[in-house]
Design an enzyme around this catalytic site. Structure first.
Site, mmCIF file in Angstrom:
data_model
loop_
_atom_site.group_PDB
_atom_site.id
_atom_site.type_symbol
_atom_site.label_atom_id
_atom_site.label_comp_id
_atom_site.label_asym_id
_atom_site.label_seq_id
_atom_site.Cartn_x
_atom_site.Cartn_y
_atom_site.Cartn_z
ATOM 1 N N SER A 102 0.818 -1.214 0.000
ATOM 2 C CA SER A 102 0.000 0.000 0.000
ATOM 3 C C SER A 102 0.853 1.266 0.000
ATOM 4 O O SER A 102 1.980 1.281 0.497
ATOM 5 C CB SER A 102 -0.916 0.016 1.226
ATOM 6 O OG SER A 102 -1.764 -1.098 1.194
HETATM 7 N N1 SAM Z 1 -0.721 -3.761 3.985
HETATM 8 C C1 SAM Z 1 -0.280 -4.572 2.903
HETATM 9 C C2 SAM Z 1 1.027 -4.003 2.338
HETATM 10 O O1 SAM Z 1 1.214 -2.784 2.425
HETATM 11 O O2 SAM Z 1 1.825 -4.761 1.811
HETATM 12 C C3 SAM Z 1 -1.373 -4.542 1.876
HETATM 13 C C4 SAM Z 1 -1.330 -5.630 0.895
HETATM 14 S S1 SAM Z 1 -2.515 -5.642 -0.420
HETATM 15 C C5 SAM Z 1 -3.145 -4.028 -0.608
HETATM 16 C C6 SAM Z 1 -3.879 -6.567 0.268
HETATM 17 C C7 SAM Z 1 -3.568 -7.989 0.653
HETATM 18 O O3 SAM Z 1 -4.784 -8.609 1.101
HETATM 19 C C8 SAM Z 1 -3.031 -8.861 -0.486
HETATM 20 O O4 SAM Z 1 -1.820 -9.415 -0.123
HETATM 21 C C9 SAM Z 1 -4.116 -9.934 -0.656
HETATM 22 O O5 SAM Z 1 -3.622 -11.191 -1.043
HETATM 23 C C10 SAM Z 1 -4.727 -9.959 0.733
HETATM 24 N N2 SAM Z 1 -6.076 -10.527 0.810
HETATM 25 C C11 SAM Z 1 -7.130 -10.386 -0.048
HETATM 26 N N3 SAM Z 1 -8.191 -11.076 0.388
HETATM 27 C C12 SAM Z 1 -7.823 -11.671 1.556
HETATM 28 C C13 SAM Z 1 -8.475 -12.513 2.506
HETATM 29 N N4 SAM Z 1 -9.754 -12.912 2.364
HETATM 30 N N5 SAM Z 1 -7.773 -12.931 3.582
HETATM 31 C C14 SAM Z 1 -6.490 -12.558 3.769
HETATM 32 N N6 SAM Z 1 -5.808 -11.769 2.909
HETATM 33 C C15 SAM Z 1 -6.471 -11.324 1.826
#
Ligand code: SAM
Length: 217
Positions: free
Chosen positions: A66
């Site tokens: 993010s």
């Molecule tokens: N805070 C993180 C970063 O800055 O690296 C954000 C990562 S990204 C915006 C969102 C993450 O949510 C992704 O890695 C995705 O795989 C995960 N994600 C999506 N749906 C999910 C779920 N149901 N359970 C767990 N993780 C999930």
């Protein structure tokens, strides 16, 4: 080597100055954690030079690290104290996890993509942040019931709705922040639990990758 380390440090100080001047981030504990956390070590190696730029970065598997401002914003609205137990949904690169781990008692972090979780676990362990973090691979829309309730829940992916298990796993006076809305545009939404009541406040507009799971997309 030395000069690139210095330059990352300078870039990090500039990033924090932007958070203060351009966005008005004020919480000293967030600013301290963001000044001290080497974000470039959590970015994919070929994108390290962009780690302190104010935009999201691709971390593979269609997912993103993010934007620094979004990390600061979500952390700020949650009013985290050092006794809080936090549930994070979407470990991703582990950067938000590292910031939370410096501000709270314990962070429980769930990621659905095993490779991303493993990479974040390895990096956060090497960097010395993992001592108060527990990791899980699975569908975070179901929360992590074994460790509930949580003082704070943070969801770092966009959802069509607020997953019911997350509301249930929130402690009294607990805060939950989650982007809610359509696939390509959401409102950052803050929920505060007061007894059986939930107070909901819509904050800024945002765009997150989808929350994929039983109670998501
Ligand atoms: N805070 C993180 C970063 O800055 O690296 C954000 C990562 S990204 C915006 C969102 C993450 O949510 C992704 O890695 C995705 O795989 C995960 N994600 C999506 N749906 C999910 C779920 N149901 N359970 C767990 N993780 C999930």
């Amino acid at each position: 080597m030395e000069s690139s380390i210095m330059s990352y440090e300078r870039q990090r100080m500039e990033m924090v100055k932007t958070l203060i001047k351009q966005y008005g981030v004020r919480n000293p504990r967030i600013l301290k954690a963001m000044r001290e956390t080497p974000r470039h070590l959590l970015a994919p190696p070929h994108l390290r030079s962009e780690a302190y730029h104010d935009h999201p970065l691709s971390i593979g598997r269609g997912q993103t690290m993010s934007q620094p401002y979004m990390v600061a914003y979500m952390t700020e609205v949650l009013k985290i104290s050092d006794t809080d137990r936090i549930l994070e949904i979407g470990t991703g690169s582990g950067y938000q996890t590292a910031i939370l781990s410096q501000m709270a008692k314990w962070v429980f972090s769930v990621e659905r993509i095993k490779e991303l979780s493993m990479e974040a676990q390895k990096n956060l362990t090497e960097m010395g942040y993992a001592e108060n973090i527990s990791f899980k691979v699975g569908d975070g829309t179901q929360g992590w019931v074994e460790h509930a309730p949580y003082h704070v829940i943070i969801v770092t992916a966009g959802s069509p709705r607020i997953p019911a298990p997350l509301e249930e796993q929130l402690a009294d006076n607990g805060r939950l922040v989650i982007p809610v809305g359509r696939r390509f545009h959401q409102d950052m939404t803050l929920i505060t639990k007061r007894g059986h009541e939930l107070e909901t406040t819509r904050k800024i507009g945002c765009v997150f990758v989808p929350l994929i799971g039983k109670e998501g997309w």
